[in-house]
Design a protein around this motif. Structure first.
Motif, PDB file in Angstrom:
ATOM      1  N   GLU A  28       2.675  -3.703   4.544  1.00  0.00           N
ATOM      2  CA  GLU A  28       2.181  -4.142   5.849  1.00  0.00           C
ATOM      3  C   GLU A  28       2.359  -5.653   5.930  1.00  0.00           C
ATOM      4  OE1 GLU A  28      -1.541  -2.723   8.169  1.00  0.00           O
ATOM      5  OE2 GLU A  28      -2.129  -4.622   7.217  1.00  0.00           O
ATOM      6  N   ASN A  72       9.552  -0.538   4.431  1.00  0.00           N
ATOM      7  CA  ASN A  72       9.555   0.266   3.211  1.00  0.00           C
ATOM      8  C   ASN A  72       9.304  -0.597   1.979  1.00  0.00           C
ATOM      9  OD1 ASN A  72      10.089   2.700   4.507  1.00  0.00           O
ATOM     10  ND2 ASN A  72      12.299   2.409   4.408  1.00  0.00           N
ATOM     11  N   LYS A  78       1.202  -7.198  13.496  1.00  0.00           N
ATOM     12  CA  LYS A  78       1.496  -6.490  12.248  1.00  0.00           C
ATOM     13  C   LYS A  78       2.689  -5.551  12.410  1.00  0.00           C
ATOM     14  CE  LYS A  78      -3.308  -6.475  10.607  1.00  0.00           C
ATOM     15  NZ  LYS A  78      -4.428  -5.632  10.110  1.00  0.00           N
ATOM     16  N   THR A  79       3.351  -5.286  11.287  1.00  0.00           N
ATOM     17  CA  THR A  79       4.395  -4.269  11.230  1.00  0.00           C
ATOM     18  C   THR A  79       4.452  -3.737   9.803  1.00  0.00           C
ATOM     19  OG1 THR A  79       6.693  -3.754  11.805  1.00  0.00           O
ATOM     20  CG2 THR A  79       6.326  -5.791  10.593  1.00  0.00           C
ATOM     21  N   THR A  80       5.212  -2.670   9.594  1.00  0.00           N
ATOM     22  CA  THR A  80       5.373  -2.119   8.244  1.00  0.00           C
ATOM     23  C   THR A  80       6.853  -1.954   7.930  1.00  0.00           C
ATOM     24  OG1 THR A  80       5.202   0.164   9.068  1.00  0.00           O
ATOM     25  CG2 THR A  80       3.182  -0.876   8.256  1.00  0.00           C
ATOM     26  N   SER A 120       1.864  -9.089   8.113  1.00  0.00           N
ATOM     27  CA  SER A 120       1.022  -9.648   9.179  1.00  0.00           C
ATOM     28  C   SER A 120       1.418 -11.090   9.456  1.00  0.00           C
ATOM     29  CB  SER A 120      -0.459  -9.609   8.777  1.00  0.00           C
ATOM     30  OG  SER A 120      -0.881  -8.283   8.529  1.00  0.00           O
ATOM     31  N   SER A 174       0.844  -1.189   0.000  1.00  0.00           N
ATOM     32  CA  SER A 174       0.000   0.000   0.000  1.00  0.00           C
ATOM     33  C   SER A 174       0.880   1.240   0.000  1.00  0.00           C
ATOM     34  CB  SER A 174      -0.913   0.006   1.231  1.00  0.00           C
ATOM     35  OG  SER A 174      -1.703   1.165   1.274  1.00  0.00           O
ATOM     36  N   GLU A 193       4.643   1.653   1.578  1.00  0.00           N
ATOM     37  CA  GLU A 193       4.949   0.702   2.643  1.00  0.00           C
ATOM     38  C   GLU A 193       4.359  -0.675   2.353  1.00  0.00           C
ATOM     39  OE1 GLU A 193       5.316   3.419   6.669  1.00  0.00           O
ATOM     40  OE2 GLU A 193       3.335   2.642   6.130  1.00  0.00           O
TER      41      GLU A 193
END
Length: 358
Positions: free
Chosen positions: A338, A355, A351-353, A340, A333, A336
């Motif tokens: 995401e 680059n 969850k984390t994000t 999961s 998206s 970034e």
């Protein structure tokens, strides 16, 4: 996009709702305005010699910077239809350095070079014939045209109707004319203040990240994991002993590969699950990697870059290890990804994000 340092080319289809659909991964190379600067630098070196140029750069850094700033302004005015000489100011310190080392006047020395008929120096004014200046653009333009022609051969882009040129280098008449001459059946659009269009586009994209509905990956994305060790294909240096038998560690588990089309916000879930390596583990860390190769085997392969990691807690140690099962997904998206990690037995999600490099 044509910024000064690189040529970056993307191919999009305008969808009925106004969104953009990327058809082919972004490509390009270091053929931008800095390659023209490099040609000018080599030209100066051919006049005074590399040792003198290096000494000038070391001892007169400010003058070196100003010299190339002057050239930056001049090169924007170079027009393929104009054969007038171009006059560029040379720093006095450059002439002085040359005089000190060679004990000769630079004005006279230029007459002994292969540019004797095209270049002259009077005071601090270097007069260069238009053909020489235009030659500085040759390699950059040749590489750009060749690359675009190669892209045009792709079946996905046979119906291109327009080329939109943005970025600082797009303002060059030399490049504009070359594009128009080589692609006469395609409409070439150069917006007003093309150098600012990239910035404006970034602002618009920040407010409307859904403007691009589909992207095409420039990299392969995946996770670091371990798999049952197979001596026929695996490196023995990566052999580890686990509660579940012999495993090969540092495996690049691919989720999305180069050239794959991904829809904005749609999770990419790879078939298969992940479990703790050892029975005593109270948490699991999944390292997230990307690679410029389509199918890397190990995360230690050349071209692999670690983007981040996601750590999940194993809360119930009473259940058998095979029930401590996790499913990983990636959702692309905007700028970034995401990531999961969902525990299959309980539905608990972490969850984390990281680059999104493209």
């Amino acid at each position: 996009m044509l910024p000064r340092g690189t040529i970056d080319i993307t191919i999009h289809e305008l969808m009925p709702g106004g969104q953009l659909k990327e058809l082919y991964k972004a490509t390009g190379g270091a053929w931008g305005g800095t390659e023209v600067d490099e040609a000018y630098k080599q030209f100066i070196i051919s006049l005074i010699g590399n040792p003198i140029f290096q000494r000038f750069c070391k001892e007169h850094k400010d003058d070196h910077i100003h010299m190339f700033r002057d050239f930056e302004i001049k090169k924007r005015s170079v027009n393929p239809e104009n054969d007038s000489d171009v006059i560029i100011r040379l720093p006095f310190s450059l002439k002085e350095t040359y005089q000190k080392i060679c004990d000769q006047d630079l004005c006279n020395s230029i007459k002994q070079t292969r540019y004797a008929k095209e270049v002259s120096l009077v005071g601090d004014k270097l007069r260069i014939h238009a053909s020489v200046i235009k030659g500085f653009f040759a390699k950059s333009i040749e590489n750009t045209i060749s690359h675009v022609k190669d892209l045009m051969k792709n079946d996905l882009v046979q119906t291109i109707s327009g080329i939109l040129m943005v970025g600082g280098y797009s303002e060059s008449k030399m490049l504009q004319n070359a594009i128009k001459d080589n692609f006469p059946n395609v409409k070439v659009i150069v917006p007003y203040e093309a150098s600012l269009v990239v910035l404006k586009g970034a602002v618009i994209f920040g407010h409307t990240p859904t403007a691009i509905a589909q992207r095409v990956c420039r990299y392969t994305y995946g996770f670091n994991t371990s798999v049952p060790f197979d001596p026929r294909i695996h490196d023995r240096n990566k052999l580890i002993y686990t509660d579940d038998g012999l495993k090969c560690t540092d495996i690049f588990q691919k989720h999305v590969e180069i050239g794959q089309a991904i829809i904005q916000g749609q999770p990419q879930i790879l078939g298969g699950s992940y479990w703790p390596t050892f029975n005593y583990q109270t948490d699991i860390s999944f390292e997230i990697y990307c690679s410029d190769k389509k199918s890397p085997m190990y995360i230690t392969d050349e071209g692999c870059i670690k983007l981040g990691q996601i750590t999940v807690l194993v809360l119930d140690m009473s259940v058998p290890i095979y029930q401590r099962e996790f499913v990983l997904s990636m959702s692309f998206s905007g700028t970034e990804i995401e990531v999961s990690a969902k525990e299959k037995r309980t539905g608990r999600c972490t969850k984390t994000t990281v680059n999104f490099l493209g």
